[in-house]
Design a protein around this motif. Structure first.
Motif, PDB file in Angstrom:
ATOM      1  N   ALA A  62       0.829  -1.210   0.000  1.00 17.53           N
ATOM      2  CA  ALA A  62       0.000   0.000   0.000  1.00 17.53           C
ATOM      3  C   ALA A  62       0.860   1.255   0.000  1.00 17.53           C
ATOM      4  CB  ALA A  62      -0.923  -0.017   1.213  1.00 17.53           C
ATOM      5  N   VAL A  63       1.929   1.240   0.810  1.00 19.81           N
ATOM      6  CA  VAL A  63       2.824   2.400   0.865  1.00 19.81           C
ATOM      7  C   VAL A  63       3.553   2.584  -0.459  1.00 19.81           C
ATOM      8  CG1 VAL A  63       4.954   3.277   1.905  1.00 19.81           C
ATOM      9  CG2 VAL A  63       3.125   2.381   3.365  1.00 19.81           C
ATOM     10  N   GLN A  64       4.080   1.505  -1.017  1.00 21.38           N
ATOM     11  CA  GLN A  64       4.831   1.613  -2.269  1.00 21.38           C
ATOM     12  C   GLN A  64       3.952   2.119  -3.401  1.00 21.38           C
ATOM     13  OE1 GLN A  64       8.270   1.063  -2.460  1.00 21.38           O
ATOM     14  NE2 GLN A  64       7.871   2.204  -4.353  1.00 21.38           N
ATOM     15  N   ALA A  65       2.717   1.637  -3.442  1.00 19.33           N
ATOM     16  CA  ALA A  65       1.797   2.109  -4.480  1.00 19.33           C
ATOM     17  C   ALA A  65       1.552   3.609  -4.338  1.00 19.33           C
ATOM     18  CB  ALA A  65       0.474   1.344  -4.396  1.00 19.33           C
ATOM     19  N   GLY A  66       1.442   4.079  -3.091  1.00 17.35           N
ATOM     20  CA  GLY A  66       1.243   5.502  -2.865  1.00 17.35           C
ATOM     21  C   GLY A  66       2.457   6.330  -3.221  1.00 17.35           C
ATOM     22  N   VAL A  67       3.650   5.812  -2.916  1.00 16.53           N
ATOM     23  CA  VAL A  67       4.886   6.517  -3.272  1.00 16.53           C
ATOM     24  C   VAL A  67       5.040   6.570  -4.789  1.00 16.53           C
ATOM     25  CG1 VAL A  67       7.408   6.376  -3.173  1.00 16.53           C
ATOM     26  CG2 VAL A  67       6.051   5.962  -1.100  1.00 16.53           C
ATOM     27  N   ASP A  68       4.754   5.445  -5.441  1.00 15.86           N
ATOM     28  CA  ASP A  68       4.891   5.402  -6.902  1.00 15.86           C
ATOM     29  C   ASP A  68       3.936   6.367  -7.595  1.00 15.86           C
ATOM     30  OD1 ASP A  68       6.816   3.466  -6.600  1.00 15.86           O
ATOM     31  OD2 ASP A  68       5.483   1.781  -7.076  1.00 15.86           O
ATOM     32  N   SER A  69       2.748   6.514  -7.029  1.00 17.49           N
ATOM     33  CA  SER A  69       1.759   7.410  -7.638  1.00 17.49           C
ATOM     34  C   SER A  69       1.968   8.868  -7.245  1.00 17.49           C
ATOM     35  CB  SER A  69       0.346   6.985  -7.222  1.00 17.49           C
ATOM     36  OG  SER A  69       0.133   7.220  -5.825  1.00 17.49           O
ATOM     37  N   GLY A  70       2.841   9.099  -6.255  1.00 21.13           N
ATOM     38  CA  GLY A  70       3.085  10.458  -5.792  1.00 21.13           C
ATOM     39  C   GLY A  70       2.110  10.932  -4.735  1.00 21.13           C
ATOM     40  N   GLU A  71       1.178  10.076  -4.329  1.00 21.69           N
ATOM     41  CA  GLU A  71       0.191  10.486  -3.335  1.00 21.69           C
ATOM     42  C   GLU A  71       0.759  10.435  -1.921  1.00 21.69           C
ATOM     43  OE1 GLU A  71      -4.428   9.479  -2.036  1.00 21.69           O
ATOM     44  OE2 GLU A  71      -3.537   8.522  -3.787  1.00 21.69           O
ATOM     45  N   LEU A  72       1.744   9.554  -1.703  1.00 20.10           N
ATOM     46  CA  LEU A  72       2.417   9.463  -0.414  1.00 20.10           C
ATOM     47  C   LEU A  72       3.872   9.862  -0.609  1.00 20.10           C
ATOM     48  CD1 LEU A  72       1.078   6.039   0.942  1.00 20.10           C
ATOM     49  CD2 LEU A  72       0.276   8.333   1.546  1.00 20.10           C
ATOM     50  N   SER A  73       4.377  10.678   0.288  1.00 14.64           N
ATOM     51  CA  SER A  73       5.753  11.142   0.175  1.00 14.64           C
ATOM     52  C   SER A  73       6.421  11.080   1.537  1.00 14.64           C
ATOM     53  CB  SER A  73       5.786  12.580  -0.357  1.00 14.64           C
ATOM     54  OG  SER A  73       7.120  13.061  -0.407  1.00 14.64           O
ATOM     55  N   SER A  74       7.660  10.590   1.559  1.00 13.11           N
ATOM     56  CA  SER A  74       8.436  10.516   2.794  1.00 13.11           C
ATOM     57  C   SER A  74       9.903  10.422   2.427  1.00 13.11           C
ATOM     58  CB  SER A  74       8.028   9.295   3.620  1.00 13.11           C
ATOM     59  OG  SER A  74       8.902   9.115   4.719  1.00 13.11           O
ATOM     60  N   ALA A  75      10.754  11.036   3.262  1.00 14.70           N
ATOM     61  CA  ALA A  75      12.191  10.939   3.009  1.00 14.70           C
ATOM     62  C   ALA A  75      12.654   9.500   3.125  1.00 14.70           C
ATOM     63  CB  ALA A  75      12.947  11.817   4.006  1.00 14.70           C
ATOM     64  N   ASP A  76      12.002   8.716   3.969  1.00 10.89           N
ATOM     65  CA  ASP A  76      12.351   7.310   4.157  1.00 10.89           C
ATOM     66  C   ASP A  76      11.062   6.533   4.430  1.00 10.89           C
ATOM     67  OD1 ASP A  76      13.257   4.799   4.949  1.00 10.89           O
ATOM     68  OD2 ASP A  76      15.036   5.595   5.932  1.00 10.89           O
ATOM     69  N   PRO A  77      10.371   6.061   3.385  1.00 12.40           N
ATOM     70  CA  PRO A  77       9.106   5.351   3.573  1.00 12.40           C
ATOM     71  C   PRO A  77       9.213   4.136   4.477  1.00 12.40           C
ATOM     72  CG  PRO A  77       9.413   5.930   1.265  1.00 12.40           C
ATOM     73  CD  PRO A  77      10.704   6.223   1.963  1.00 12.40           C
ATOM     74  N   SER A  78      10.348   3.413   4.400  1.00 12.64           N
ATOM     75  CA  SER A  78      10.512   2.228   5.231  1.00 12.64           C
ATOM     76  C   SER A  78      10.576   2.602   6.711  1.00 12.64           C
ATOM     77  CB  SER A  78      11.781   1.471   4.827  1.00 12.64           C
ATOM     78  OG  SER A  78      11.925   0.291   5.584  1.00 12.64           O
ATOM     79  N   LEU A  79      11.301   3.671   7.018  1.00  9.35           N
ATOM     80  CA  LEU A  79      11.386   4.130   8.405  1.00  9.35           C
ATOM     81  C   LEU A  79      10.023   4.610   8.897  1.00  9.35           C
ATOM     82  CD1 LEU A  79      12.989   4.827  10.928  1.00  9.35           C
ATOM     83  CD2 LEU A  79      13.572   7.035   9.863  1.00  9.35           C
ATOM     84  N   CYS A  82      -4.963   7.275  13.496  1.00 11.69           N
ATOM     85  CA  CYS A  82      -4.793   7.251  12.037  1.00 11.69           C
ATOM     86  C   CYS A  82      -4.406   8.624  11.518  1.00 11.69           C
ATOM     87  CB  CYS A  82      -6.089   6.789  11.368  1.00 11.69           C
ATOM     88  SG  CYS A  82      -6.370   5.024  11.451  1.00 11.69           S
ATOM     89  N   ALA A  83      -5.108   9.649  11.985  1.00 10.57           N
ATOM     90  CA  ALA A  83      -4.829  11.014  11.534  1.00 10.57           C
ATOM     91  C   ALA A  83      -3.398  11.416  11.891  1.00 10.57           C
ATOM     92  CB  ALA A  83      -5.831  11.977  12.166  1.00 10.57           C
ATOM     93  N   THR A  84      -2.954  11.006  13.078  1.00 10.28           N
ATOM     94  CA  THR A  84      -1.592  11.339  13.523  1.00 10.28           C
ATOM     95  C   THR A  84      -0.544  10.585  12.712  1.00 10.28           C
ATOM     96  OG1 THR A  84      -2.393  11.779  15.764  1.00 10.28           O
ATOM     97  CG2 THR A  84      -0.039  11.384  15.503  1.00 10.28           C
ATOM     98  N   LEU A  85      -0.754   9.290  12.541  1.00 12.06           N
ATOM     99  CA  LEU A  85       0.249   8.468  11.856  1.00 12.06           C
ATOM    100  C   LEU A  85       0.348   8.797  10.371  1.00 12.06           C
ATOM    101  CD1 LEU A  85      -0.455   5.016  13.559  1.00 12.06           C
ATOM    102  CD2 LEU A  85       1.490   6.543  13.925  1.00 12.06           C
ATOM    103  N   MET A  86      -0.754   9.200   9.773  1.00 11.77           N
ATOM    104  CA  MET A  86      -0.698   9.557   8.363  1.00 11.77           C
ATOM    105  C   MET A  86       0.159  10.793   8.099  1.00 11.77           C
ATOM    106  SD  MET A  86      -2.159   7.201   6.685  1.00 11.77           S
ATOM    107  CE  MET A  86      -2.047   8.013   5.088  1.00 11.77           C
ATOM    108  N   LYS A  87       0.451  11.569   9.156  1.00 16.76           N
ATOM    109  CA  LYS A  87       1.310  12.733   8.998  1.00 16.76           C
ATOM    110  C   LYS A  87       2.760  12.342   8.727  1.00 16.76           C
ATOM    111  CE  LYS A  87      -1.587  15.741  11.819  1.00 16.76           C
ATOM    112  NZ  LYS A  87      -1.691  16.563  13.061  1.00 16.76           N
ATOM    113  N   LEU A  88       3.075  11.065   8.917  1.00 18.17           N
ATOM    114  CA  LEU A  88       4.414  10.585   8.577  1.00 18.17           C
ATOM    115  C   LEU A  88       4.635  10.623   7.058  1.00 18.17           C
ATOM    116  CD1 LEU A  88       4.599   7.582  11.049  1.00 18.17           C
ATOM    117  CD2 LEU A  88       6.055   9.633  11.117  1.00 18.17           C
ATOM    118  N   PHE A  89       3.532  10.659   6.324  1.00 20.04           N
ATOM    119  CA  PHE A  89       3.614  10.784   4.860  1.00 20.04           C
ATOM    120  C   PHE A  89       2.968  12.094   4.449  1.00 20.04           C
ATOM    121  CE2 PHE A  89       3.631   6.213   5.664  1.00 20.04           C
ATOM    122  CZ  PHE A  89       4.694   5.790   4.895  1.00 20.04           C
ATOM    123  N   SER A  90       3.743  12.960   3.847  1.00 19.42           N
ATOM    124  CA  SER A  90       3.220  14.269   3.441  1.00 19.42           C
ATOM    125  C   SER A  90       2.415  14.151   2.152  1.00 19.42           C
ATOM    126  CB  SER A  90       4.371  15.248   3.232  1.00 19.42           C
ATOM    127  OG  SER A  90       5.275  14.773   2.267  1.00 19.42           O
TER     128      SER A  90
END
Length: 211
Positions: free
Chosen positions: A154-171, A203-211
């Motif tokens: 789910a995270v990788q799909a979001g990163v690939d589409s540009g909807e999820l962004s993080s300096a380190d998605p795995s972290l 959920c609202a708090t944790l989703m802030k890990l991805f801009s």
């Protein structure tokens, strides 16, 4: 509601008879009781006596189903992991057409409901299994792989589409796991409604890990 007959037809297996259904249900009850004992006492303090007492069974009856503590523990870990992972996989499939943020949020919310309401006995089993014997640690790592795969996909799909962004998605994902695993330690909601409210907030708090 899926009946035993319909479930059997879907899997291609003959439907279970009444005696077999009762045995299967009893085994599941024993394994969930084992999970509760492991969750509260840990592996080394847990024994067949404590599980038998939790189930109000004689130890001889418990040995009728499982020949040893380790056989019981392995069956318990497999049951909990299978039921939790199947539930998350089903949700992942159902939400595949949603946006990445909404889909990840749904998975996080579901995991919180599982741990806070439906499977509180599973809270410590897979969090940080440092006290387990080596063979059980190996099993736990194996059982965690499908769970991790659901979230990572789910995270990788979001990163690939540009909807999820993080300096380190795995972290960021490991931070999410930490919050999910230890929520039952400090959060003890008194009702399903309270648990769902807490899940919404987390959920609202944790989703802030991805801009």
């Amino acid at each position: 509601m899926v009946t035993a007959k319909v479930a059997a037809q879907e899997t291609g297996q003959p439907p279970m008879g009444r005696v077999q259904r009762k045995r299967t249900q009893k085994i599941r009850e024993i394994l969930l009781a084992t999970a509760r004992v492991l969750n509260s006492d840990g592996y080394h303090a847990m024994n067949m006596d404590s599980v038998a007492e939790k189930m109000d069974l004689t130890k001889a009856t418990l040995y009728h189903y499982f020949s040893s503590k380790d056989e019981l523990v392995v069956a318990c870990l497999n049951l909990v992991a299978e039921e939790v992972n199947d539930r998350l996989k089903e949700l992942a499939a159902e939400t595949r057409d949603l946006g990445a943020r909404e889909r990840l949020r749904a998975l996080i919310h579901e995991q919180l409901v599982i741990l806070l309401v439906d499977y509180p006995e599973a809270a410590r089993l897979f969090a940080q299994p440092l006290e387990w014997p080596a063979e059980h640690r190996k099993l736990i790592r194996t059982l965690r792989e499908p769970h991790d795969a659901v979230f990572r996909e789910a995270v990788q799909a979001g990163v690939d589409s540009g909807e999820l962004s993080s300096a380190d998605p795995s972290l960021a994902l490991h931070c999410i796991y930490g919050a999910l695993n230890f929520a039952p330690v400090w959060a003890r909601p008194q009702s399903r409604t309270a648990a769902k409210r807490l899940a919404d907030t987390m959920c609202a708090t944790l989703m802030k890990l991805f801009s």
